[in-house]
Design an enzyme around this catalytic site. Structure first.
Site, PDB file in Angstrom:
ATOM      1  N   GLY A  84      86.386  51.200  60.485  1.00  0.00           N
ATOM      2  CA  GLY A  84      87.140  52.032  61.422  1.00  0.00           C
ATOM      3  C   GLY A  84      88.129  51.170  62.175  1.00  0.00           C
ATOM      4  N   ARG A 125      81.138  56.286  54.773  1.00  0.00           N
ATOM      5  CA  ARG A 125      80.731  57.527  54.094  1.00  0.00           C
ATOM      6  C   ARG A 125      81.898  58.117  53.307  1.00  0.00           C
ATOM      7  NH1 ARG A 125      78.523  60.192  59.447  1.00  0.00           N
ATOM      8  NH2 ARG A 125      80.526  59.258  59.998  1.00  0.00           N
ATOM      9  N   ARG A 174      75.441  47.807  66.468  1.00  0.00           N
ATOM     10  CA  ARG A 174      74.326  48.155  67.347  1.00  0.00           C
ATOM     11  C   ARG A 174      73.065  47.577  66.708  1.00  0.00           C
ATOM     12  NH1 ARG A 174      77.240  49.101  71.043  1.00  0.00           N
ATOM     13  NH2 ARG A 174      77.587  51.076  72.112  1.00  0.00           N
ATOM     14  N   GLU A 187      67.546  45.601  73.416  1.00  0.00           N
ATOM     15  CA  GLU A 187      68.261  44.732  74.362  1.00  0.00           C
ATOM     16  C   GLU A 187      67.795  44.974  75.787  1.00  0.00           C
ATOM     17  OE1 GLU A 187      72.439  45.301  73.658  1.00  0.00           O
ATOM     18  OE2 GLU A 187      72.227  44.782  71.560  1.00  0.00           O
ATOM     19  N   HIS A 216      74.958  40.193  73.357  1.00  0.00           N
ATOM     20  CA  HIS A 216      75.840  41.376  73.326  1.00  0.00           C
ATOM     21  C   HIS A 216      77.118  41.149  74.156  1.00  0.00           C
ATOM     22  CE1 HIS A 216      75.936  46.012  72.714  1.00  0.00           C
ATOM     23  NE2 HIS A 216      77.147  45.469  72.616  1.00  0.00           N
TER      24      HIS A 216
HETATM   25  O1  A2R Z   1      81.595  56.945  57.456  1.00  0.00           O
HETATM   26  P1  A2R Z   1      82.992  57.209  57.879  1.00  0.00           P
HETATM   27  O2  A2R Z   1      83.891  57.504  56.727  1.00  0.00           O
HETATM   28  O3  A2R Z   1      83.067  58.214  59.014  1.00  0.00           O
HETATM   29  O4  A2R Z   1      83.548  55.811  58.458  1.00  0.00           O
HETATM   30  C1  A2R Z   1      83.133  55.310  59.710  1.00  0.00           C
HETATM   31  C2  A2R Z   1      81.957  54.356  59.593  1.00  0.00           C
HETATM   32  N1  A2R Z   1      80.651  55.024  59.608  1.00  0.00           N
HETATM   33  C3  A2R Z   1      79.713  54.873  58.665  1.00  0.00           C
HETATM   34  N2  A2R Z   1      79.688  54.122  57.566  1.00  0.00           N
HETATM   35  C4  A2R Z   1      78.577  54.199  56.774  1.00  0.00           C
HETATM   36  N3  A2R Z   1      77.510  54.966  57.068  1.00  0.00           N
HETATM   37  C5  A2R Z   1      77.499  55.739  58.182  1.00  0.00           C
HETATM   38  N4  A2R Z   1      76.438  56.488  58.453  1.00  0.00           N
HETATM   39  C6  A2R Z   1      78.632  55.713  59.039  1.00  0.00           C
HETATM   40  N5  A2R Z   1      78.967  56.330  60.198  1.00  0.00           N
HETATM   41  C7  A2R Z   1      80.188  55.899  60.538  1.00  0.00           C
HETATM   42  O5  A2R Z   1      82.057  53.500  60.736  1.00  0.00           O
HETATM   43  C8  A2R Z   1      84.205  54.384  60.270  1.00  0.00           C
HETATM   44  O6  A2R Z   1      84.836  53.685  59.237  1.00  0.00           O
HETATM   45  C9  A2R Z   1      83.424  53.409  61.138  1.00  0.00           C
HETATM   46  C10 A2R Z   1      83.503  53.700  62.636  1.00  0.00           C
HETATM   47  O7  A2R Z   1      84.826  53.534  63.029  1.00  0.00           O
HETATM   48  P2  A2R Z   1      85.394  54.059  64.441  1.00  0.00           P
HETATM   49  O8  A2R Z   1      84.901  55.430  64.701  1.00  0.00           O
HETATM   50  O9  A2R Z   1      86.874  53.815  64.428  1.00  0.00           O
HETATM   51  O10 A2R Z   1      84.679  53.157  65.503  1.00  0.00           O
HETATM   52  P3  A2R Z   1      85.134  51.724  66.098  1.00  0.00           P
HETATM   53  O11 A2R Z   1      86.054  51.922  67.230  1.00  0.00           O
HETATM   54  O12 A2R Z   1      85.551  50.833  64.988  1.00  0.00           O
HETATM   55  O13 A2R Z   1      83.741  51.226  66.716  1.00  0.00           O
HETATM   56  C11 A2R Z   1      82.581  51.071  65.885  1.00  0.00           C
HETATM   57  C12 A2R Z   1      81.359  50.699  66.688  1.00  0.00           C
HETATM   58  C13 A2R Z   1      81.131  51.425  67.992  1.00  0.00           C
HETATM   59  O14 A2R Z   1      80.620  52.714  67.837  1.00  0.00           O
HETATM   60  C14 A2R Z   1      80.138  50.508  68.706  1.00  0.00           C
HETATM   61  O15 A2R Z   1      78.822  50.830  68.350  1.00  0.00           O
HETATM   62  C15 A2R Z   1      80.462  49.147  68.129  1.00  0.00           C
HETATM   63  O16 A2R Z   1      81.436  49.370  67.089  1.00  0.00           O
HETATM   64  O17 A2R Z   1      81.016  48.341  69.131  1.00  0.00           O
END
Ligand code: A2R
Length: 316
Positions: free
Chosen positions: A152, A174, A230, A259, A277
């Site tokens: 993402g 996904r 996480r 944590e 963290h």
């Molecule tokens: O799965 P997709 O196509 O929605 O892509 C998202 C991916 N993602 C997953 N990949 C595999 N299995 C899953 N169950 C799954 N759920 C989500 O993670 C997307 O490519 C990425 C998340 O990107 P963003 O929403 O842009 O979040 P960002 O700003 O990169 O932050 C990611 C995380 C935060 O939620 C905090 O937990 C951590 O980084 O600091």
């Protein structure tokens, strides 16, 4: 002025801006929340919190008139967005402003693992270099195959910043993205093809322990796991076992299951680099996150909308 409940800390700059427009109640100064909320809960219209503390279900329940929750951090898995949507509560977070810093932290962990930073630093600091000489050679991070779990906003920034190491980048999400990297719809298969697996998905149900024993063993004895997502994304017990038995080579970890607790087994291992963290924890990035957290609250006051809603609440 509307009443705001502050969960966790806030910088002086955030407090000063919030105090101009809200009457602030700090959860940390409330001794008996149940008693306090019985008298004051219905006055609270806004909540400021952070990704770690979120909003516990009993707190959300005790605030019947809350209309906005502003989260300091991009991850909001500690906030029940289903309950918020059902109640029409707008939830905001702080995307993008921390992409670069979390990517920097990722590079820090990657370099630290490959160059045995922890052991080498200790060798220099302890005087053992002078007494016993140098440690065995470390390994180069250059020209590696690096799999990114979650491509993402932050994942893409990591991929961009990794380019100085001339990597081959793979990714698992996904849904396939429009990017020049090889896509894997199966995480274990990607791990088998990687030297390094970097986790940067959101937390929550869909990613809970997604990096399991099979993924870790596929990564292999020379493989490196980096987790800046996480703690819940990785099966910590399986990780410890894989590292202890040599089925996984190295780990660089910024996040943990419970944590701020870090298991002693992880602390005891030389092939593990640990951070408390601090992915986004620089003065500059935290100031930007704080600013956006307050911008969301102030915009809500003026227009009833927030600047950076979480996707689940964007339609509200
Ligand atoms: O799965 P997709 O196509 O929605 O892509 C998202 C991916 N993602 C997953 N990949 C595999 N299995 C899953 N169950 C799954 N759920 C989500 O993670 C997307 O490519 C990425 C998340 O990107 P963003 O929403 O842009 O979040 P960002 O700003 O990169 O932050 C990611 C995380 C935060 O939620 C905090 O937990 C951590 O980084 O600091």
């Amino acid at each position: 002025m509307p009443d705001l409940l502050l969960i966790g800390g806030a910088t002086d700059a955030m407090l000063a801006r919030m105090a101009e427009k809200f009457t602030i109640h700090k959860l940390s100064e409330i001794e008996d929340f149940a008693a306090w909320s019985a008298d004051n809960g219905d006055r609270i219209e806004a909540v400021a919190t952070n990704g770690h503390d979120g909003v516990k279900p009993e707190i959300l329940f005790a605030l019947p008139n809350v209309k906005v929750i502003s989260c300091y951090g991009v991850g909001y898995d500690a906030i029940d967005t289903d309950a918020c949507v059902a109640r029409g509560i707008k939830v905001s977070h702080t995307p993008n402003v921390l992409n670069a810093e979390v990517a920097n932290t990722t590079l820090l962990l990657l370099l630290a693992c490959y160059r045995d930073f922890r052991m080498n630093e200790e060798q220099a600091r302890s005087g053992r270099w002078e007494r016993d000489g140098a440690l065995p050679l470390s390994r180069s991070p250059d020209n590696r195959t690096i799999g990114i779990l979650g491509l993402g906003r932050i994942g893409q920034e990591i991929a961009d910043r990794l380019s100085i190491f001339n990597p081959t980048i793979l990714y698992h999400t996904r849904t396939k993205k429009d990017v020049p990297y090889k896509y894997y719809d199966d995480l274990t298969r990607m791990a088998a093809d990687c030297d390094v697996l970097i986790c940067i998905t959101p937390g929550g149900q869909s990613t809970n322990k997604i990096v399991n024993k099979d993924v870790l063993e596929a990564l292999g004895p020379q493989g490196t796991l980096i987790n800046v997502a996480r703690g819940s994304v990785v099966d910590e017990a399986a990780l410890i076992k894989a590292l202890q038995t040599g089925k996984l080579g190295y780990a660089g970890l910024d996040v943990f299951e419970k944590e701020p607790h870090i298991p002693d087994a992880l602390k005891a291992m030389d092939n593990v680099v640990l951070l408390p963290h601090v992915g986004s924890a620089t003065v500059e990035t935290r100031a930007a996150m704080g600013s956006l957290t307050v911008d969301n609250l102030l915009q809500w006051l003026e227009t009833g909308t927030v600047k950076t809603p979480v996707p689940e609440c964007a339609h509200l």
